[in-house]
Design an enzyme around this catalytic site. Sequence first.
Site, mmCIF file in Angstrom:
data_model
loop_
_atom_site.group_PDB
_atom_site.id
_atom_site.type_symbol
_atom_site.label_atom_id
_atom_site.label_comp_id
_atom_site.label_asym_id
_atom_site.label_seq_id
_atom_site.Cartn_x
_atom_site.Cartn_y
_atom_site.Cartn_z
ATOM 1 N N CYS A 54 0.861 -1.176 0.000
ATOM 2 C CA CYS A 54 0.000 0.000 0.000
ATOM 3 C C CYS A 54 0.893 1.220 0.000
ATOM 4 O O CYS A 54 2.105 1.108 0.155
ATOM 5 C CB CYS A 54 -0.869 0.064 1.255
ATOM 6 N N GLY A 88 -0.727 0.731 -4.970
ATOM 7 C CA GLY A 88 -2.041 0.151 -4.707
ATOM 8 C C GLY A 88 -3.084 0.781 -5.607
ATOM 9 O O GLY A 88 -3.164 2.007 -5.690
ATOM 10 N N ASN A 134 0.600 0.885 5.717
ATOM 11 C CA ASN A 134 1.268 0.050 4.714
ATOM 12 C C ASN A 134 2.045 -1.046 5.449
ATOM 13 O O ASN A 134 2.920 -0.731 6.256
ATOM 14 C CB ASN A 134 2.223 0.945 3.895
ATOM 15 N N GLY A 135 1.718 -2.321 5.150
ATOM 16 C CA GLY A 135 2.411 -3.438 5.798
ATOM 17 C C GLY A 135 1.407 -4.392 6.415
ATOM 18 O O GLY A 135 0.191 -4.161 6.338
ATOM 19 N N CYS A 189 12.651 -4.481 3.132
ATOM 20 C CA CYS A 189 12.234 -5.437 2.098
ATOM 21 C C CYS A 189 13.065 -5.237 0.831
ATOM 22 O O CYS A 189 13.013 -4.174 0.214
ATOM 23 C CB CYS A 189 10.754 -5.203 1.813
ATOM 24 N N TYR A 203 11.530 -4.395 -7.248
ATOM 25 C CA TYR A 203 10.299 -4.352 -8.039
ATOM 26 C C TYR A 203 9.275 -3.290 -7.623
ATOM 27 O O TYR A 203 8.697 -2.619 -8.475
ATOM 28 C CB TYR A 203 9.640 -5.742 -8.001
ATOM 29 N N SER A 221 9.241 -2.556 -14.789
ATOM 30 C CA SER A 221 10.202 -2.744 -13.701
ATOM 31 C C SER A 221 11.411 -3.582 -14.095
ATOM 32 O O SER A 221 12.400 -3.616 -13.381
ATOM 33 C CB SER A 221 9.505 -3.335 -12.475
ATOM 34 N N ASP A 259 13.752 -9.665 -16.776
ATOM 35 C CA ASP A 259 12.627 -9.246 -15.931
ATOM 36 C C ASP A 259 13.114 -9.145 -14.489
ATOM 37 O O ASP A 259 14.185 -9.661 -14.152
ATOM 38 C CB ASP A 259 11.469 -10.251 -16.047
ATOM 39 N N CYS A 318 5.424 -14.373 2.045
ATOM 40 C CA CYS A 318 5.692 -13.091 2.709
ATOM 41 C C CYS A 318 4.589 -12.845 3.732
ATOM 42 O O CYS A 318 3.409 -12.958 3.394
ATOM 43 C CB CYS A 318 5.705 -11.954 1.696
ATOM 44 N N CYS A 344 11.489 -14.219 1.627
ATOM 45 C CA CYS A 344 10.815 -14.972 0.562
ATOM 46 C C CYS A 344 11.823 -15.710 -0.317
ATOM 47 O O CYS A 344 11.432 -16.568 -1.112
ATOM 48 C CB CYS A 344 9.913 -14.064 -0.270
HETATM 49 S S1 SF4 Z 1 9.370 -11.700 2.629
HETATM 50 FE FE1 SF4 Z 1 10.124 -10.882 0.641
HETATM 51 S S2 SF4 Z 1 8.506 -9.516 -0.104
HETATM 52 FE FE2 SF4 Z 1 8.103 -9.900 2.086
HETATM 53 S S3 SF4 Z 1 9.088 -8.200 3.171
HETATM 54 FE FE3 SF4 Z 1 10.570 -9.862 3.084
HETATM 55 S S4 SF4 Z 1 11.768 -9.497 1.208
HETATM 56 FE FE4 SF4 Z 1 9.904 -8.270 1.080
#
Ligand code: SF4
Length: 468
Positions: A9, A35, A108-109, A244, A250, A291, A353, A390, A444
Amino acid sequence: MDDRPKHSCGVVAMALNSDANLSLKKGLRATQHRGQESTGIAVFYEGIKYIRGMGLVHEVLCGREFSMLKGNVGIGHVRYSTSGTSAVQNCQPMVVTTSAGELAIAHNGDIVNAEKLRKKLQADGWAFLTDTDSEIIIRILANELVEAGEPFKAIKNTMRKLDGAYSITLMIEDRIFGVRDPMGFRPLAIGSLLNGYGIASEDSAFDILRGNFIRDVAPGEIVEITSEGFRSAKLPVTANPATCMFEWVYFARPDSTIDGLEVFQARKNVGRQLAREQPAEADVVIAVPDSGRGHAVGYSEESGIKYDEGLMKNRYVERTFILPDQADREESVALKLNPIKSTVKGKRVVLVDDSIVRGTTLRKIVQMVRRAGAKEIHVRIGCPPIRAPCYYGVDMKTRDQFVATDKTVDEVAREITADTLGYTSIEGLVSALGKPQSDLCLACLTGEYPTNIPGEKMRFQQRLDIDY
Ligand code: SF4
């Protein structure tokens, strides 16, 4: 694209010496990429007034009601639902009247201990209007405001109860605050504007408002802005940051700078690293817009293979997530992108990509480029394979949605019909971002989480079995 993770967001806040509605709208338009499901603003003029709804910023914040909205201070939000359902009652800013006064929040989060906190509050007799974790934050804050009597202390006490990712703008009556969680998962920036001060998810919003970026809100920091300036307080931070990595790879706008690192530059660095790790014999480098562009430019610079525009994007096809089924979504790839034949015909193409999640869109793109006459297609991906969910505000919630789960790189290459496939390594990504690995969230990619998630491994966790 449709199978990419959705941005979490975006939030903004303004304290000006004139009406804030138009500046909030401009700030949100600059933040729209974070968003596209719903949006809203809340301002203070003889109480908190708000407009919110499903749709893009220019679709919701318009008309007489919007232009008549008075108030020099306010907050705003753009949303993609990662927690709570996509419904009008979950649009933000969320506004509540409490015994501590009127409060509004834009968040956001995702809060990882939200369900535990919700159950506790319900056991104490609280009823909830929505299923969002943002409401949990605002209910706790209301309690803390009554206890503490002043906002900084109340916000600190609230933060001590929350676990997870939150970059927040808050309105407590007519006072405006920005709050970033102690691990700094999501970005948040402070800027000066022509007639006041602002807070925004990304600093590029201040450029669009002809203001100036001042600095990032630090992890664990609470900032109050007025039309004259800002002041701040900080929660003692005991853990490493966990920003993150996907914000650079991205999510964020290429013209934003997060924690001192410009997003476009970060993507170019990753592309350079990718070229070193995953070279290809080829004639041209093309990007999946938008991106993938920074990664592709970096790949071209490092490899010496010329970069060219190979895919044309139709800017007027929006929001594929509203299409009801997979067949429609796949059809929409063709509506969104078309190859430039003179760039790819008869060539060995490196197609770059930023990331692969499900791989369905990328397979369509590879097939499209091959139909346009490419001799070979070597797919190169800036982000290492995504294999774990995530829990911090991105809609990648289950392991079965990732094409890389339980597959080798060659198997994924076959799945997306590429001649070869190569990803940047985790070590390569970290070195390209120029930040210590211990200060990033890579969960992730690694399956090691910066906070305690039941059933998942924590980062820095030592093995419990000892070999003698
Ligand atoms: S799990 Fe991946 S997408 Fe989620 S906050 Fe961590 S780095 Fe970012």
